[in-house]
Scaffold this active site. Structure first.
Site, PDB file in Angstrom:
ATOM      1  N   GLY A  75       0.776  -1.235   0.000  1.00  0.00           N
ATOM      2  CA  GLY A  75       0.000   0.000   0.000  1.00  0.00           C
ATOM      3  C   GLY A  75       0.809   1.287   0.000  1.00  0.00           C
ATOM      4  N   GLU A 127       3.351   4.851   5.596  1.00  0.00           N
ATOM      5  CA  GLU A 127       2.142   4.012   5.537  1.00  0.00           C
ATOM      6  C   GLU A 127       1.067   4.682   4.681  1.00  0.00           C
ATOM      7  OE1 GLU A 127       0.720   1.365   5.775  1.00  0.00           O
ATOM      8  OE2 GLU A 127       0.651   0.439   7.748  1.00  0.00           O
ATOM      9  N   ASP A 156      -5.364   2.190  10.738  1.00  0.00           N
ATOM     10  CA  ASP A 156      -6.755   1.891  11.097  1.00  0.00           C
ATOM     11  C   ASP A 156      -6.782   1.390  12.543  1.00  0.00           C
ATOM     12  OD1 ASP A 156      -9.427   1.211  11.093  1.00  0.00           O
ATOM     13  OD2 ASP A 156      -9.214  -0.513   9.785  1.00  0.00           O
ATOM     14  N   LYS A 160      -7.371   6.778  10.362  1.00  0.00           N
ATOM     15  CA  LYS A 160      -8.764   6.453  10.679  1.00  0.00           C
ATOM     16  C   LYS A 160      -8.848   6.263  12.194  1.00  0.00           C
ATOM     17  CE  LYS A 160     -10.121   3.106   7.565  1.00  0.00           C
ATOM     18  NZ  LYS A 160     -10.754   1.829   7.176  1.00  0.00           N
ATOM     19  N   PHE A 171     -14.334   1.969   4.745  1.00  0.00           N
ATOM     20  CA  PHE A 171     -13.342   1.217   3.985  1.00  0.00           C
ATOM     21  C   PHE A 171     -13.082   1.958   2.678  1.00  0.00           C
ATOM     22  CE2 PHE A 171     -11.670  -2.070   1.216  1.00  0.00           C
ATOM     23  CZ  PHE A 171     -10.695  -2.614   2.045  1.00  0.00           C
ATOM     24  N   ARG A 221      -5.566  -0.464  -6.220  1.00  0.00           N
ATOM     25  CA  ARG A 221      -4.391   0.238  -5.682  1.00  0.00           C
ATOM     26  C   ARG A 221      -3.929   1.342  -6.633  1.00  0.00           C
ATOM     27  NH1 ARG A 221      -2.271  -2.771  -1.319  1.00  0.00           N
ATOM     28  NH2 ARG A 221      -2.419  -5.021  -1.540  1.00  0.00           N
TER      29      ARG A 221
END
Ligand code: IMP
Length: 180
Positions: A44, A99, A103, A131, A152, A165
């Site tokens: 990610g 990052e 979450d 988040k 999400f 992605r």
């Protein structure tokens, strides 16, 4: 083609560029004499880390780890698995973890503790998205691009089932995409 699956855009391409610029300049200022090691958490981190380091006008080193806590779904499974390790020493190094999103905080907390255990002098986290409502462990990223609600999201590195992605922005998927 991908856009038809998106219900709404949460962070635009332009906003992401501004985030990378702001965090990159701040990090460059804070780490100018420290030759930091910027550690990206695959997969990610790829698009955001690329932009972030290009905004840091200082010497730095890059490294990658592949860590996962999701296994194809949209809920965190809770166990953090290292499938590719860094492969270089962190002893006495100043680490910036790059990052895409924080979450629950489990992944990043685990990695941070591991790097400190291995002898890093300092470890901070620079995340594109935070988040905070999703947090289940006590963790506060030092550098946050923007805060989003507990939804999400996909795009700019973030996936659903390994897809999306490559979207150039961050958005929410239409509910029917999950039922395909
Ligand atoms: P945490 O351990 O729950 O903080 O999860 C961090 C990792 O979970 C991130 O690096 C992402 O790979 C993934 N993740 C968390 N939230 C989302 C999301 O909204 N969309 C896609 N992936 C997410």
């Amino acid at each position: 083609m991908l856009e038809k699956d998106i219900l709404k855009v949460l962070v635009t391409r332009e906003e992401i560029k501004q985030i990378a610029k702001k965090l990159g300049k701040q990090l460059a200022e804070d780490y100018k004499d420290k030759f930091p090691l910027v550690v990206g958490i695959l997969k990610g981190c790829v698009p955001f880390m690329g932009e972030l380091v290009s905004e840091m006008d200082i010497h730095l080193e890059m490294g990658f780890m592949d860590v996962s806590s999701y296994h194809g779904g949209i809920e965190s499974s809770g166990d953090v698995k290292i499938s590719k390790d860094l492969g270089l020493s962190v002893q006495d190094r100043h680490i910036i973890i790059a990052e895409d999103i924080v979450d629950t905080g489990r992944t990043i907390k685990t990695i941070k503790e591991l790097l400190l255990f291995r002898g890093a002098s300092s470890v901070v986290t620079a995340t594109m998205l935070d988040k905070p409502e999703g947090r289940v462990v006590d963790f506060h990223p030092e550098y946050i691009g923007t805060t989003i609600p507990k939804e999400f999201v996909v795009g700019f590195g973030l996936d659903y089932d390994e897809k999306y992605r490559n979207l150039p922005y961050v958005g929410v998927l239409k509910p029917e995409v999950y039922n395909k």
